[in-house]
Design a protein around this motif. Sequence first.
Motif, short mmCIF file in Angstrom:
data_model
loop_
_atom_site.label_atom_id
_atom_site.label_comp_id
_atom_site.label_asym_id
_atom_site.label_seq_id
_atom_site.Cartn_x
_atom_site.Cartn_y
_atom_site.Cartn_z
N TYR A 45 -15.92 52.18 17.48
CA TYR A 45 -14.68 52.93 17.23
C TYR A 45 -13.46 52.01 17.20
O TYR A 45 -12.50 52.27 16.47
N ALA A 46 -13.51 50.95 17.97
CA ALA A 46 -12.42 49.97 17.93
C ALA A 46 -12.32 49.36 16.54
O ALA A 46 -11.22 49.15 16.00
N ILE A 47 -13.49 49.07 15.93
CA ILE A 47 -13.52 48.52 14.57
C ILE A 47 -12.95 49.52 13.58
O ILE A 47 -12.14 49.18 12.71
N LEU A 48 -13.37 50.77 13.70
CA LEU A 48 -12.89 51.82 12.79
C LEU A 48 -11.38 51.99 12.90
O LEU A 48 -10.65 52.00 11.90
N ILE A 49 -10.89 52.10 14.13
CA ILE A 49 -9.45 52.29 14.35
C ILE A 49 -8.66 51.07 13.90
O ILE A 49 -7.60 51.18 13.29
N LYS A 54 -5.07 48.40 10.08
CA LYS A 54 -4.80 47.26 9.19
C LYS A 54 -4.26 47.70 7.84
O LYS A 54 -3.49 46.99 7.21
N VAL A 55 -4.73 48.88 7.37
CA VAL A 55 -4.21 49.38 6.09
C VAL A 55 -3.11 50.41 6.32
O VAL A 55 -2.81 51.23 5.46
N ARG A 56 -2.54 50.36 7.53
CA ARG A 56 -1.35 51.16 7.88
C ARG A 56 -1.61 52.66 7.82
O ARG A 56 -0.70 53.44 7.55
N GLN A 57 -2.85 53.04 8.10
CA GLN A 57 -3.18 54.47 8.17
C GLN A 57 -3.16 54.89 9.64
O GLN A 57 -4.19 55.30 10.21
N THR A 58 -1.98 54.77 10.24
CA THR A 58 -1.85 55.03 11.68
C THR A 58 -2.13 56.49 12.02
O THR A 58 -2.71 56.79 13.07
N LYS A 59 -1.74 57.39 11.13
CA LYS A 59 -1.97 58.82 11.38
C LYS A 59 -3.47 59.11 11.48
O LYS A 59 -3.92 59.84 12.37
N ALA A 60 -4.23 58.49 10.55
CA ALA A 60 -5.69 58.69 10.57
C ALA A 60 -6.29 58.09 11.84
O ALA A 60 -7.20 58.67 12.44
#
Length: 426
Positions: A45-49, A54-60
Amino acid sequence: MGFEPGAIVFTMLIKGLCLSGDIKKALQFHDTVVAYGYQLNEFSYAILINGLCKVRQTKAAMQVLRKIGGKVIQLDVVIYSTIIDRLCKDKLVTDAYNLYFEMVANGISPDVVTYISLIYGLCLVGQWKEATDLLSEMVLKNIKPDVFTFSTLIDALCKEGKVKEATNVLALMIKDGVKPNVVTYNILLDGYCLINEVNKAECILDNMAQGGVTPDVQSYNIMINGYCKNKMVGEAMNLFKEMHHRNMVANAVTYNSLIDGLCKSGRISYARELLDEMNDRGLPASVITYSSLMDALCKIQQLDKAIELDVKIRDQGIQPDVCTYTILIDGLCKGGRLKDAKEVFQDILIKGYQPNVYTYNVMINGLCKAGLLDEALTLQSKMEDNGCTPSAITFNTIISTLFENNENEKAKELLGEMLARGLLRG
């Protein structure tokens, strides 16, 4: 629980999708993996988050955090810090702080990465006092700040003009046993030069050597530029010679600063020598470098040489910009060569340049000085047609000339227009 081989493969695929920017597919793939009964662990999950951040999808990333927290896995400092870091880089410092407090409330202690991220975020939004307080909190909790943490805060303080406070942070840094590196010192050098305290910057340069840190080319460039901006060209040239003695290779930034400083101090022949040396070394002189030289030539009324320089620039494949041409037009107008100035002005229009308000003002001033009021008024009208709004200087130039020529009614009319546009203050 250990890794399941399938889970590892799925996690890598999810990471790849995140990095490629296909966030929707990454999240759909994650849901599919979970639906098939594969249990991803904290690292997965750390990798997924991290991929989402990294692609600035903080909301996701936040949605994933809320979905898994306390249900699928126990959240850890790595997962929290990853999102806090992204929030801070996006200047969403309040959101980052809220997540930080949530993390602490959940019994997870922040680490050096958490603090660095928050300090960096506070610095980005100019909250240097809060950043300093956080650094103190970090020290009290025996979480050792590294050179990057200190340098980030020093940089923020310098950008705020708080160079004295930045120097205090440097002292704290050394006291805590963290050795400043060349980047740290360069930040302080630049800070002092920006507030025109070059003498104090000299002290920092001396302290570098005493602290066992060797100045690099950027250190010298900062000092040389600082000297030149403060009209201390002799000192700048001494540093330039010192670079040679230390076998340090000057770059384009070094030469550009020196050429600009020499031009502004009237030492044009030396500036030209450096420009030739720069070209011989294969270093690219920018249009800004040539503009500095052209400005100096125009100021001493060497207008033919300025025109020759314009030709030389283009022959070398360097495209002069509007600023370069404005300098030339201004020099020609002030040198009584209005015809040549008008030709240059027309030439830039034909070539598709968009003159700015300063270019128009220079040309209008030249026309007014020559008593060509009708042409000046026509140019003001064309200026607006071309999408360039006249400034207070534009109106002042024409109005003053109209009054000087006893065209009082027209002057009053323009004065009223100037007032209506809100260009008159007080």
